[in-house]
Design an enzyme around this catalytic site. Structure first.
Site, PDB file in Angstrom:
ATOM      1  N   LYS A   1     -15.499   8.687  75.626  1.00  0.00           N
ATOM      2  CA  LYS A   1     -14.181   9.019  76.177  1.00  0.00           C
ATOM      3  C   LYS A   1     -13.079   8.198  75.505  1.00  0.00           C
ATOM      4  CE  LYS A   1     -15.189   7.714  80.389  1.00  0.00           C
ATOM      5  NZ  LYS A   1     -16.494   7.044  80.235  1.00  0.00           N
TER       6      LYS A   1
ATOM      7  N   ARG B   1     -12.962   8.530  89.900  1.00  0.00           N
ATOM      8  CA  ARG B   1     -14.370   8.157  89.822  1.00  0.00           C
ATOM      9  C   ARG B   1     -15.063   8.242  91.170  1.00  0.00           C
ATOM     10  NH1 ARG B   1     -13.954   4.477  84.839  1.00  0.00           N
ATOM     11  NH2 ARG B   1     -16.010   3.596  84.564  1.00  0.00           N
TER      12      ARG B   1
ATOM     13  N   ARG C   1     -21.282  -2.319  70.741  1.00  0.00           N
ATOM     14  CA  ARG C   1     -19.857  -1.941  70.656  1.00  0.00           C
ATOM     15  C   ARG C   1     -18.951  -3.149  70.452  1.00  0.00           C
ATOM     16  NH1 ARG C   1     -17.386   1.977  75.191  1.00  0.00           N
ATOM     17  NH2 ARG C   1     -17.714   0.261  76.664  1.00  0.00           N
TER      18      ARG C   1
ATOM     19  N   ARG D   1     -16.928  -6.466  75.106  1.00  0.00           N
ATOM     20  CA  ARG D   1     -16.594  -6.518  76.524  1.00  0.00           C
ATOM     21  C   ARG D   1     -17.663  -7.291  77.288  1.00  0.00           C
ATOM     22  NH1 ARG D   1     -15.145  -0.505  78.386  1.00  0.00           N
ATOM     23  NH2 ARG D   1     -16.314  -1.201  80.207  1.00  0.00           N
TER      24      ARG D   1
ATOM     25  N   ARG E   1     -23.376   0.090  86.046  1.00  0.00           N
ATOM     26  CA  ARG E   1     -22.295   1.044  85.729  1.00  0.00           C
ATOM     27  C   ARG E   1     -22.830   2.473  85.750  1.00  0.00           C
ATOM     28  NH1 ARG E   1     -20.498  -1.695  80.315  1.00  0.00           N
ATOM     29  NH2 ARG E   1     -19.048   0.038  80.050  1.00  0.00           N
TER      30      ARG E   1
HETATM   31  P1  ADP Z   1     -16.877   2.507  81.294  1.00  0.00           P
HETATM   32  O1  ADP Z   1     -17.211   2.154  79.901  1.00  0.00           O
HETATM   33  O2  ADP Z   1     -17.900   2.030  82.295  1.00  0.00           O
HETATM   34  O3  ADP Z   1     -16.481   3.941  81.476  1.00  0.00           O
HETATM   35  P2  ADP Z   1     -14.207   1.516  81.986  1.00  0.00           P
HETATM   36  O4  ADP Z   1     -13.528   0.736  80.944  1.00  0.00           O
HETATM   37  O5  ADP Z   1     -13.693   2.870  82.278  1.00  0.00           O
HETATM   38  O6  ADP Z   1     -15.734   1.510  81.597  1.00  0.00           O
HETATM   39  O7  ADP Z   1     -14.223   0.694  83.365  1.00  0.00           O
HETATM   40  C1  ADP Z   1     -14.650  -0.638  83.400  1.00  0.00           C
HETATM   41  C2  ADP Z   1     -14.769  -1.089  84.849  1.00  0.00           C
HETATM   42  O8  ADP Z   1     -13.485  -0.975  85.483  1.00  0.00           O
HETATM   43  C3  ADP Z   1     -15.690  -0.245  85.726  1.00  0.00           C
HETATM   44  O9  ADP Z   1     -17.032  -0.663  85.618  1.00  0.00           O
HETATM   45  C4  ADP Z   1     -15.101  -0.514  87.111  1.00  0.00           C
HETATM   46  O10 ADP Z   1     -15.479  -1.790  87.592  1.00  0.00           O
HETATM   47  C5  ADP Z   1     -13.609  -0.550  86.834  1.00  0.00           C
HETATM   48  N1  ADP Z   1     -12.985   0.792  86.959  1.00  0.00           N
HETATM   49  C6  ADP Z   1     -12.414   1.517  85.976  1.00  0.00           C
HETATM   50  N2  ADP Z   1     -11.938   2.678  86.438  1.00  0.00           N
HETATM   51  C7  ADP Z   1     -12.207   2.689  87.764  1.00  0.00           C
HETATM   52  C8  ADP Z   1     -11.975   3.614  88.820  1.00  0.00           C
HETATM   53  N3  ADP Z   1     -11.361   4.804  88.607  1.00  0.00           N
HETATM   54  N4  ADP Z   1     -12.408   3.291  90.061  1.00  0.00           N
HETATM   55  C9  ADP Z   1     -13.020   2.122  90.316  1.00  0.00           C
HETATM   56  N5  ADP Z   1     -13.282   1.203  89.365  1.00  0.00           N
HETATM   57  C10 ADP Z   1     -12.888   1.473  88.104  1.00  0.00           C
END
Ligand code: ADP
Length: 239
Positions: free
Chosen positions: A45, A120, A159, A192, A203
């Protein structure tokens, strides 16, 4: 006020002004688009978003990036979000809904948006529905980055990211020219904190338990959501 704006522009180099002018001219011909990208961590994404964003002149709203910035800046939001993020759990719905509500008002979102990592949960989807209703707009497409879980660990643990541009690399699949260094700026790359095999497990669990019901049967929240009507399509890799 107008004079101040003119004075400000005088200091902007011509090449920057012309580039922005050309970008705006190109953008004026593009249709509005409102997209949601859905997929597990490491599905691509964040890699595809900047490409779609530039092509369609949209704003890219990545809740994960926004939360990481808040954590780094130690803002009240960041302090509240940090612990859940480090464990690979979702942060509370209220926090992320607030971020998106503010961000959607930005001028850069005028031609539409890419939601990357939001909604989410079903509650977030309901709130998004209400926000879009208020603005009188609907989501056009949900793009599903479908991928087998088994592939993700290698992708995530290899990554590397250039924080200020969002460019991503992979030590095996897309290595930078010099290990640990961004090809364009020469600045250091980072990994990260949550890109470990152990945190990936949580996750993925959050994705399957909390996010899939938003988009997929049997719950399929978006089947009935008013912001979608029959306009949005759930499609693989189309935009
Ligand atoms: P991923 O690679 O898991 O898609 P993101 O960068 O989108 O990672 O998100 C990293 C973290 O930020 C998630 O594991 C969560 O803790 C938090 N997070 C991101 N977006 C949301 C959301 N819409 N609702 C709740 N937590 C979120």
């Amino acid at each position: 006020m107008a004079a101040a704006a003119a004075a400000d522009l005088e200091d902007v180099p011509s090449v920057v002004l012309m580039t922005e002018l050309l970008r705006r001219m190109k953008c004026a011909t593009k249709p509005d688009k409102r997209l949601i990208l859905i997929g597990p961590p490491g599905s691509g994404k964040g890699t595809q978003s900047p490409i779609i964003k530039d092509e369609y002149c949209l704003c890219h709203l990545a809740t994960g990036d926004m939360l990481r910035a808040a954590v780094a800046a130690k803002t009240p939001l960041g302090v509240k979000a940090k612990e859940a993020m480090e464990k690979g759990e979702l942060v509370s719905d209220d926090l992320v809904v607030g971020i998106i509500d503010d961000a959607l008002k930005k001028p850069s979102c005028q031609k539409g948006f890419i939601l990357d990592g939001f909604p989410r949960t079903v509650v977030q989807a309901q709130k998004l529905d209400e926000m879009l209703d208020k603005h009188g707009v609907k989501v056009d497409k949900v793009i599903n980055f479908a991928i087998d879980d088994a592939i993700l660990e290698e992708r995530i643990t290899g990554r590397w990211i250039h924080p200020s541009s969002g460019r991503t690399y992979h030590s095996k699949f897309a290595p930078p020219k010099v290990p640990g260094v961004d090809d364009v700026s020469g600045e250091p790359l980072v990994q990260r904190k949550d890109d470990t095999a152990a945190v990936l497990k949580s996750r993925l669990e959050a994705f399957h338990k909390q996010t899939e019901p938003v988009f997929f049967p049997p719950s399929y929240f978006y089947r009935s959501a008013s912001a979608f009507n029959h306009v949005a399509t759930l499609c693989k890799y189309c935009y």
